[in-house]
Design a protein around this motif. Sequence first.
Motif, PDB file in Angstrom:
ATOM      1  N   VAL A 107      21.625  69.441  98.134  1.00 18.99           N
ATOM      2  CA  VAL A 107      21.394  69.278  99.575  1.00 18.99           C
ATOM      3  C   VAL A 107      22.291  70.285 100.282  1.00 18.99           C
ATOM      4  N   PRO A 108      21.710  71.241 101.009  1.00 21.13           N
ATOM      5  CA  PRO A 108      22.540  72.214 101.721  1.00 21.13           C
ATOM      6  C   PRO A 108      23.452  71.513 102.732  1.00 21.13           C
ATOM      7  N   LEU A 109      24.640  72.067 102.925  1.00 18.36           N
ATOM      8  CA  LEU A 109      25.603  71.503 103.880  1.00 18.36           C
ATOM      9  C   LEU A 109      25.131  71.850 105.284  1.00 18.36           C
ATOM     10  N   GLU A 110      24.563  70.853 105.982  1.00 16.15           N
ATOM     11  CA  GLU A 110      24.037  71.066 107.329  1.00 16.15           C
ATOM     12  C   GLU A 110      24.018  69.763 108.109  1.00 16.15           C
ATOM     13  N   LYS A 111      23.835  69.863 109.413  1.00 13.85           N
ATOM     14  CA  LYS A 111      23.849  68.715 110.318  1.00 13.85           C
ATOM     15  C   LYS A 111      22.753  67.728 109.921  1.00 13.85           C
ATOM     16  N   GLN A 112      23.104  66.433 109.940  1.00 12.70           N
ATOM     17  CA  GLN A 112      22.183  65.371 109.536  1.00 12.70           C
ATOM     18  C   GLN A 112      21.856  64.441 110.704  1.00 12.70           C
ATOM     19  N   MET A 113      20.916  63.524 110.485  1.00 18.15           N
ATOM     20  CA  MET A 113      20.448  62.617 111.540  1.00 18.15           C
ATOM     21  C   MET A 113      21.553  61.719 112.085  1.00 18.15           C
ATOM     22  N   TRP A 114      22.613  61.479 111.322  1.00 19.94           N
ATOM     23  CA  TRP A 114      23.697  60.617 111.801  1.00 19.94           C
ATOM     24  C   TRP A 114      24.763  61.411 112.560  1.00 19.94           C
ATOM     25  N   GLY A 115      24.537  62.717 112.701  1.00 20.59           N
ATOM     26  CA  GLY A 115      25.414  63.536 113.524  1.00 20.59           C
ATOM     27  C   GLY A 115      26.487  64.312 112.787  1.00 20.59           C
ATOM     28  N   ASP A 116      26.676  64.043 111.506  1.00 19.54           N
ATOM     29  CA  ASP A 116      27.672  64.750 110.713  1.00 19.54           C
ATOM     30  C   ASP A 116      27.014  65.878 109.934  1.00 19.54           C
ATOM     31  N   GLU A 117      27.836  66.770 109.424  1.00 22.60           N
ATOM     32  CA  GLU A 117      27.398  67.795 108.486  1.00 22.60           C
ATOM     33  C   GLU A 117      27.518  67.187 107.099  1.00 22.60           C
ATOM     34  N   PHE A 118      26.487  67.320 106.257  1.00 23.65           N
ATOM     35  CA  PHE A 118      26.485  66.692 104.940  1.00 23.65           C
ATOM     36  C   PHE A 118      25.785  67.599 103.949  1.00 23.65           C
ATOM     37  N   GLY A 119      26.290  67.618 102.717  1.00 21.08           N
ATOM     38  CA  GLY A 119      25.651  68.354 101.639  1.00 21.08           C
ATOM     39  C   GLY A 119      26.009  67.761 100.294  1.00 21.08           C
ATOM     40  N   MET A 120      25.210  68.105  99.296  1.00 20.24           N
ATOM     41  CA  MET A 120      25.448  67.622  97.938  1.00 20.24           C
ATOM     42  C   MET A 120      25.346  68.793  96.967  1.00 20.24           C
ATOM     43  N   VAL A 121      26.173  68.736  95.932  1.00 20.64           N
ATOM     44  CA  VAL A 121      26.179  69.783  94.919  1.00 20.64           C
ATOM     45  C   VAL A 121      26.526  69.153  93.567  1.00 20.64           C
ATOM     46  N   THR A 122      25.936  69.694  92.520  1.00 17.72           N
ATOM     47  CA  THR A 122      26.342  69.353  91.159  1.00 17.72           C
ATOM     48  C   THR A 122      27.126  70.549  90.657  1.00 17.72           C
ATOM     49  N   ASP A 123      28.394  70.328  90.326  1.00 18.03           N
ATOM     50  CA  ASP A 123      29.230  71.463  89.923  1.00 18.03           C
ATOM     51  C   ASP A 123      28.861  71.964  88.531  1.00 18.03           C
ATOM     52  N   LYS A 124      29.487  73.037  88.107  1.00 20.58           N
ATOM     53  CA  LYS A 124      29.133  73.674  86.834  1.00 20.58           C
ATOM     54  C   LYS A 124      29.437  72.809  85.622  1.00 20.58           C
ATOM     55  N   PHE A 125      30.139  71.683  85.832  1.00 18.84           N
ATOM     56  CA  PHE A 125      30.431  70.757  84.739  1.00 18.84           C
ATOM     57  C   PHE A 125      29.513  69.545  84.763  1.00 18.84           C
ATOM     58  N   GLY A 126      28.542  69.515  85.711  1.00 18.90           N
ATOM     59  CA  GLY A 126      27.592  68.415  85.797  1.00 18.90           C
ATOM     60  C   GLY A 126      28.056  67.240  86.651  1.00 18.90           C
ATOM     61  N   VAL A 127      29.163  67.409  87.391  1.00 23.49           N
ATOM     62  CA  VAL A 127      29.677  66.349  88.247  1.00 23.49           C
ATOM     63  C   VAL A 127      29.019  66.455  89.625  1.00 23.49           C
ATOM     64  N   ASN A 128      28.515  65.323  90.128  1.00 22.51           N
ATOM     65  CA  ASN A 128      27.859  65.277  91.431  1.00 22.51           C
ATOM     66  C   ASN A 128      28.889  65.060  92.527  1.00 22.51           C
ATOM     67  N   TRP A 129      28.790  65.858  93.600  1.00 23.30           N
ATOM     68  CA  TRP A 129      29.690  65.783  94.734  1.00 23.30           C
ATOM     69  C   TRP A 129      28.906  65.646  96.023  1.00 23.30           C
ATOM     70  N   MET A 130      29.439  64.865  96.979  1.00 23.33           N
ATOM     71  CA  MET A 130      28.896  64.736  98.322  1.00 23.33           C
ATOM     72  C   MET A 130      30.007  65.164  99.287  1.00 23.33           C
ATOM     73  N   VAL A 131      29.664  65.966 100.292  1.00 23.87           N
ATOM     74  CA  VAL A 131      30.644  66.405 101.276  1.00 23.87           C
ATOM     75  C   VAL A 131      30.113  66.041 102.665  1.00 23.87           C
ATOM     76  N   ASN A 132      30.931  65.318 103.433  1.00 21.85           N
ATOM     77  CA  ASN A 132      30.553  64.904 104.778  1.00 21.85           C
ATOM     78  C   ASN A 132      31.650  65.317 105.757  1.00 21.85           C
ATOM     79  N   VAL A 133      31.266  66.168 106.737  1.00 16.05           N
ATOM     80  CA  VAL A 133      32.181  66.614 107.774  1.00 16.05           C
ATOM     81  C   VAL A 133      31.859  65.794 109.039  1.00 16.05           C
ATOM     82  N   ALA A 134      32.768  64.920 109.441  1.00 17.03           N
ATOM     83  CA  ALA A 134      32.525  64.025 110.574  1.00 17.03           C
ATOM     84  C   ALA A 134      32.412  64.796 111.879  1.00 17.03           C
ATOM     85  N   GLY A 135      31.455  64.365 112.702  1.00 19.88           N
ATOM     86  CA  GLY A 135      31.337  64.859 114.071  1.00 19.88           C
ATOM     87  C   GLY A 135      31.107  66.338 114.233  1.00 19.88           C
ATOM     88  N   SER A 136      30.434  66.961 113.289  1.00 26.86           N
ATOM     89  CA  SER A 136      30.195  68.414 113.380  1.00 26.86           C
ATOM     90  C   SER A 136      29.119  68.722 114.380  1.00 26.86           C
TER      91      SER A 136
END
Length: 136
Positions: A107-136
Amino acid sequence: MASRLNPYIQFESSAREAMEFYQSVFGGEVQSNTFAEFGASHGPDDDNKLMHSQLETPSGFTLMAADTPQGMPYNPGENMAISLSGDDGDELRGYYAKLSDGGKVTVPLEKQMWGDEFGMVTDKFGVNWMVNVAGS
């Protein structure tokens, strides 16, 4: 708010029950929102499923969870991610960029319906990460 790291668990359709259980174990307060509350249902069966739930405990633990919406795969064993969240956009965007290097952006890191910036990535080791920037 400083950036924080916590587990995020995906359930097939039992997130509410699971979060109530974890609350009985760890104490604290649970806050939840359904797909219908965000207008994000993928179909009528999603309306009462949890799009996001968060348990904050007296010991300082944070646990997040959600149900899997219709049309998306649920794969036990692949249903956990590590969530990075906060309001330091530069720091969090930097983490997202570094975690993406050699990994797969889901999921590209971009503004979402709840108003924050959010994205998802699976790193090169297969670990899933979610990043949420509040109030972007």
